[in-house]
Design an enzyme around this catalytic site. Sequence first.
Site, PDB file in Angstrom:
ATOM      1  CG  ASP A   1      -2.078   0.809   1.056  1.00  0.00           C
ATOM      2  OD1 ASP A   1      -3.178   0.421   1.045  1.00  0.00           O
ATOM      3  OD2 ASP A   1      -1.835   2.149   0.911  1.00  0.00           O
TER       4      ASP A   1
ATOM      5  CG  HIS B   1     -12.595  -5.606  -3.918  1.00  0.00           C
ATOM      6  ND1 HIS B   1     -12.938  -4.399  -3.389  1.00  0.00           N
ATOM      7  CD2 HIS B   1     -13.726  -6.214  -3.381  1.00  0.00           C
ATOM      8  CE1 HIS B   1     -13.601  -4.085  -2.435  1.00  0.00           C
ATOM      9  NE2 HIS B   1     -14.526  -5.263  -2.702  1.00  0.00           N
TER      10      HIS B   1
END
Length: 180
Positions: free
Chosen positions: A55, A129
């Site tokens: 991230d 996703h």
Amino acid sequence: MAGHVPISTGVSAILTVLAATTGAKAVVEVGTLMGASALAFFDGMGKDGILTSIDADAEHQLAARRFLTAAGHPSSRFRLIAGTPLEVLPKLRDGAYDIVFINGDKLEYVEYVAGALRLLRHGGLLIVHDVLWNNTVADPSAEGDETIIIREALEAVTQSESYTQSLLPVGNGLLVAVKH
């Protein structure tokens, strides 16, 4: 974590089932947020499973570390990498992952999908996703940047001879593809 939405309960359940079904021992995810998807993967992986999470936001990594540690997972089972995913993914080992989960910057989905092919072992799963993106992806009149990029990422997977895929209408949409 304003503006970020964690995965739904349904998506979490699917991630756990997929990790358990595949016997996943090595998972990489793009997009950590608070660690909900990591926890779902850990619930499906055996005790020797290792999760690598990337991230760009170091705050997400700190929140995830607290969350995973509080859930009883030792830090030896996860690698939280604060960095730009497009810079980190090429440094990961070829064919070393059972699952690659993409839930990062939607505008980079095409590049993440391309990188996942190299990272996955044969029989490994690519899970993407938010592929319905608030019901805009299937709407031909929707022309938002994220919508267009997600369509391109979906097309890259469906046009590839390397995958067999299915779109699951759970949460905001989940694409699951197995690498041949």
